[in-house]
Design an enzyme around this catalytic site. Structure first.
Site, PDB file in Angstrom:
ATOM      1  N   ASP A   1      49.749  46.420  29.912  1.00 57.72           N
ATOM      2  CA  ASP A   1      50.023  45.823  28.942  1.00 57.72           C
ATOM      3  C   ASP A   1      49.134  44.719  28.360  1.00 57.72           C
ATOM      4  O   ASP A   1      47.851  44.589  28.848  1.00 57.72           O
ATOM      5  CB  ASP A   1      51.121  44.880  29.499  1.00 57.72           C
ATOM      6  CG  ASP A   1      50.754  43.975  30.737  1.00 57.72           C
ATOM      7  OD1 ASP A   1      49.487  43.649  30.865  1.00 57.72           O
ATOM      8  OD2 ASP A   1      51.472  44.132  31.693  1.00 57.72           O
TER       9      ASP A   1
ATOM     10  N   ASP B   1      48.153  40.968  26.909  1.00 56.75           N
ATOM     11  CA  ASP B   1      48.454  39.732  27.201  1.00 56.75           C
ATOM     12  C   ASP B   1      47.554  38.822  26.020  1.00 56.75           C
ATOM     13  O   ASP B   1      46.581  39.014  25.876  1.00 56.75           O
ATOM     14  CB  ASP B   1      48.191  38.876  28.473  1.00 56.75           C
ATOM     15  CG  ASP B   1      48.746  39.697  29.565  1.00 56.75           C
ATOM     16  OD1 ASP B   1      50.229  39.700  29.745  1.00 56.75           O
ATOM     17  OD2 ASP B   1      48.117  40.230  30.703  1.00 56.75           O
TER      18      ASP B   1
ATOM     19  N   ASP C   1      42.064  33.791  37.287  1.00 60.56           N
ATOM     20  CA  ASP C   1      41.915  34.016  38.819  1.00 60.56           C
ATOM     21  C   ASP C   1      40.302  34.714  39.009  1.00 60.56           C
ATOM     22  O   ASP C   1      39.606  34.070  39.526  1.00 60.56           O
ATOM     23  CB  ASP C   1      42.869  34.917  39.438  1.00 60.56           C
ATOM     24  CG  ASP C   1      43.293  36.043  38.432  1.00 60.56           C
ATOM     25  OD1 ASP C   1      42.897  36.262  37.624  1.00 60.56           O
ATOM     26  OD2 ASP C   1      44.231  36.891  38.887  1.00 60.56           O
TER      27      ASP C   1
HETATM   28  P1  ATP Z   1      47.649  44.182  35.302  1.00 62.57           P
HETATM   29  O1  ATP Z   1      48.525  43.612  34.016  1.00 62.57           O
HETATM   30  O2  ATP Z   1      46.731  45.051  35.099  1.00 62.57           O
HETATM   31  O3  ATP Z   1      48.199  44.013  36.522  1.00 62.57           O
HETATM   32  P2  ATP Z   1      46.531  41.559  34.646  1.00 62.57           P
HETATM   33  O4  ATP Z   1      44.902  40.993  35.085  1.00 62.57           O
HETATM   34  O5  ATP Z   1      46.729  41.592  33.307  1.00 62.57           O
HETATM   35  O6  ATP Z   1      46.251  42.950  35.327  1.00 62.57           O
HETATM   36  P3  ATP Z   1      48.627  39.802  34.895  1.00 62.57           P
HETATM   37  O7  ATP Z   1      49.434  39.611  36.012  1.00 62.57           O
HETATM   38  O8  ATP Z   1      49.198  40.520  33.812  1.00 62.57           O
HETATM   39  O9  ATP Z   1      47.254  40.584  35.558  1.00 62.57           O
HETATM   40  O10 ATP Z   1      48.109  38.568  34.484  1.00 62.57           O
HETATM   41  C1  ATP Z   1      47.250  38.332  33.172  1.00 62.57           C
HETATM   42  C2  ATP Z   1      46.342  37.405  33.261  1.00 62.57           C
HETATM   43  O11 ATP Z   1      46.588  36.011  33.656  1.00 62.57           O
HETATM   44  C3  ATP Z   1      45.100  37.682  34.587  1.00 62.57           C
HETATM   45  O12 ATP Z   1      44.239  38.438  34.056  1.00 62.57           O
HETATM   46  C4  ATP Z   1      44.602  36.337  34.942  1.00 62.57           C
HETATM   47  O13 ATP Z   1      43.832  36.032  33.844  1.00 62.57           O
HETATM   48  C5  ATP Z   1      45.798  35.274  34.612  1.00 62.57           C
HETATM   49  N1  ATP Z   1      46.626  35.466  36.012  1.00 62.57           N
HETATM   50  C6  ATP Z   1      47.604  35.878  36.415  1.00 62.57           C
HETATM   51  N2  ATP Z   1      47.975  35.646  37.620  1.00 62.57           N
HETATM   52  C7  ATP Z   1      47.272  34.588  37.904  1.00 62.57           C
HETATM   53  C8  ATP Z   1      46.948  33.693  38.867  1.00 62.57           C
HETATM   54  N3  ATP Z   1      48.139  33.929  40.067  1.00 62.57           N
HETATM   55  N4  ATP Z   1      46.417  32.771  39.227  1.00 62.57           N
HETATM   56  C9  ATP Z   1      45.436  32.807  38.126  1.00 62.57           C
HETATM   57  N5  ATP Z   1      45.374  33.640  37.088  1.00 62.57           N
HETATM   58  C10 ATP Z   1      46.387  34.343  36.838  1.00 62.57           C
HETATM   59 MG    MG Z   2      48.579  42.074  32.449  1.00 66.14          MG
END
Ligand code: ATP
Ligand code: MG
Length: 444
Positions: free
Chosen positions: A63, A65, A141
């Site tokens: 996805d 963001d 994170d």
């Molecule tokens: P994927 O969507 O592939 O699982 P992602 O890195 O995009 O991985 P998401 O859960 O969609 O993960 O979160 C988007 C972004 O928001 C992350 O890349 C990170 O920068 C931030 N983020 C998400 N969860 C946390 C958290 N628990 N603590 C800090 N930052 C977070």
């Molecule tokens: Mg994501």
């Protein structure tokens, strides 16, 4: 000072379009529409998180963001297909057919001085303060998740050497690892998930505190852990996630009964069962076949359910009562940890109850299980058990064969078997009866 410690006023490294591989051709049309409309309305708009990370790794992002300096209400005014969600922190969801683009407003990391925003263990309870991009970055994170792709000039902003970590395939928490894990213990599960998904290593300082702080995972609300369990195990890298959860000592906080068995005398066979099951889940995802949390939890909880049912039977319960009691108890224990909504726990328990009935090949009752709504899942589960030596191959083949037959042939087979097994019963153990636990591959 750590190289990822927040430094207000840090200037980002700007990687221009000619110096990176992110191409708009690989960004979804919907995400591009949102980015452009924000930009053309005078707002800052960036792609961030997994989308940028995965594009830099030449992977297909799950996805996209988006972050912006527009407040949620302002985002909503720009898009008719937009809904604001979240109570604690409002996010805008812009919908394009089946695709939802999440738009967040820059947020500041809460200041450690505000005690009301944290629990006594340091967990963040509130982080709903809008900020600027140079504040937003420090609450993310991992460095590899904190790269910002700017739609204004197609450059990437890197404040924390995330690009270096992408190149060396390293997961590194931003800021002080202990503080960041205490703020949100789910980050320990996220690091395992990303290591499994991306095949990255953990930076030593990111790995080191997990053993000590793992039990903070228990303070996370079960519903959030349920979501995280699905991301760990239903996105195509379940086997690796499982291995890493075991290695980092985190499985005990998610699936305590299962973990206890892994550490017991039957550990090797329990592990084999779960890994074979999870490999099947990974394969289904690879083949774009549906997966359900009911089957996933069945894989993860069966070893515990089976053993408890066996011990209840040994102390005098009837088999089917023992199974119902064992699956009820283990599911109830699990629910307080990682949640397991009824719509999944009910079919899981039905799959377990059907296992015993595969041993019965005669009569109307035997024929009836083929009409059960969980028959197919229960059958797949029986195949997994048979691959682990829990069920005789002959029985698994018999049910496979039965599914190929016409209704008339099935009826005949069920009643033929009635006579056949009637004869056998006098001889000893029924041909199709599942082997007792003591006879399985665990050698116990
Ligand atoms: P994927 O969507 O592939 O699982 P992602 O890195 O995009 O991985 P998401 O859960 O969609 O993960 O979160 C988007 C972004 O928001 C992350 O890349 C990170 O920068 C931030 N983020 C998400 N969860 C946390 C958290 N628990 N603590 C800090 N930052 C977070
Ligand atoms: Mg994501």
């Amino acid at each position: 000072m750590n190289k990822t410690d927040p430094k207000p006023g840090t200037r980002p490294k700007i990687i221009s379009r000619s110096e990176h591989i992110i191409s708009r051709a690989n960004v979804s049309h919907s995400a591009l529409k949102v980015l452009y409309r924000l930009k053309n309305s005078g707002f800052a708009a960036f792609l961030v998180g997994g989308g940028v990370r995965d594009l830099l790794l030449e992977m297909h992002p799950k996805d996209f963001d988006i972050v912006t300096d527009a407040h949620p209400e302002q985002v909503r005014k720009l898009f008719s297909n937009c809904r604001l969600i979240g109570r604690r922190f409002r996010l805008a969801h812009v919908r394009f057919g089946g695709e939802i683009i999440e738009v967040a407003t820059f947020r500041a990391n809460i200041d450690g001085g505000d005690d009301r925003a944290r629990s006594d263990k340091g967990r963040i309870l509130r982080d709903n303060v809008y900020g600027t991009i140079d504040e937003d970055i420090w609450r993310r994170d991992f460095t590899v998740n904190a790269l910002y792709y700017n739609i204004a000039d197609f450059s990437v902003r890197d404040y924390t050497s995330g690009l270096e970590d992408i190149n060396s395939r390293t997961l590194r928490l931003i800021g002080d690892p202990r503080t960041r894990y205490r703020e949100d213990p789910v980050r320990m599960l996220r690091v395992v998930r990303f290591a499994a998904k991306l095949d990255f290593d953990l930076a030593p300082e990111t790995a080191e505190p997990i053993a000590e702080l793992g039990d903070h995972v228990r303070d996370v609300p079960p519903a959030r852990l349920f979501d995280e369990v699905l991301k760990l195990f239903q996105t195509g890298h379940a086997v690796r996630s499982f291995e890493l959860l075991v290695d980092y000592g985190l499985l005990r906080h998610l699936f305590p009964a299962t973990n206890a068995l892994l550490e017991g005398p039957d550990g090797a066979s329990v592990r084999r069962f779960i890994e074979l099951g999870l490999a099947g889940t990974d394969q289904r995802i690879e083949e774009d076949k549906p997966t359900t949390p009911a089957f996933l939890y069945a894989i993860l909880l069966w070893p515990a359910v089976r053993r408890l049912a066996e011990s209840l039977t040994a102390s005098g319960s009837r088999e089917y009562e023992a199974m119902a009691e064992a699956s009820g108890r283990i599911a109830a224990e699990q629910q307080v940890r990682t949640a397991l909504p009824k719509r999944f726990s009910v079919p899981m328990k039905e799959m377990f109850a059907l296992q015993r009935r595969f041993g019965i090949r005669r009569g109307a009752r035997a024929a009836k299980i083929m009409d059960h709504r969980q028959f197919r899942a229960a059958y797949d589960f029986m195949l997994l058990r048979s691959r682990c030596g829990e069920v005789e191959a002959e029985l698994a083949d018999w049910w496979a064969d039965m599914q190929q037959r016409s209704p008339a042939e099935q009826e005949q087979a069920f009643s033929l078997d009635k006579r056949r097994s009637g004869k056998r019963r006098r001889g000893g153990r029924r041909a199709g009866a599942p082997k007792p636990l003591s006879a399985d591959a665990s050698g116990s």
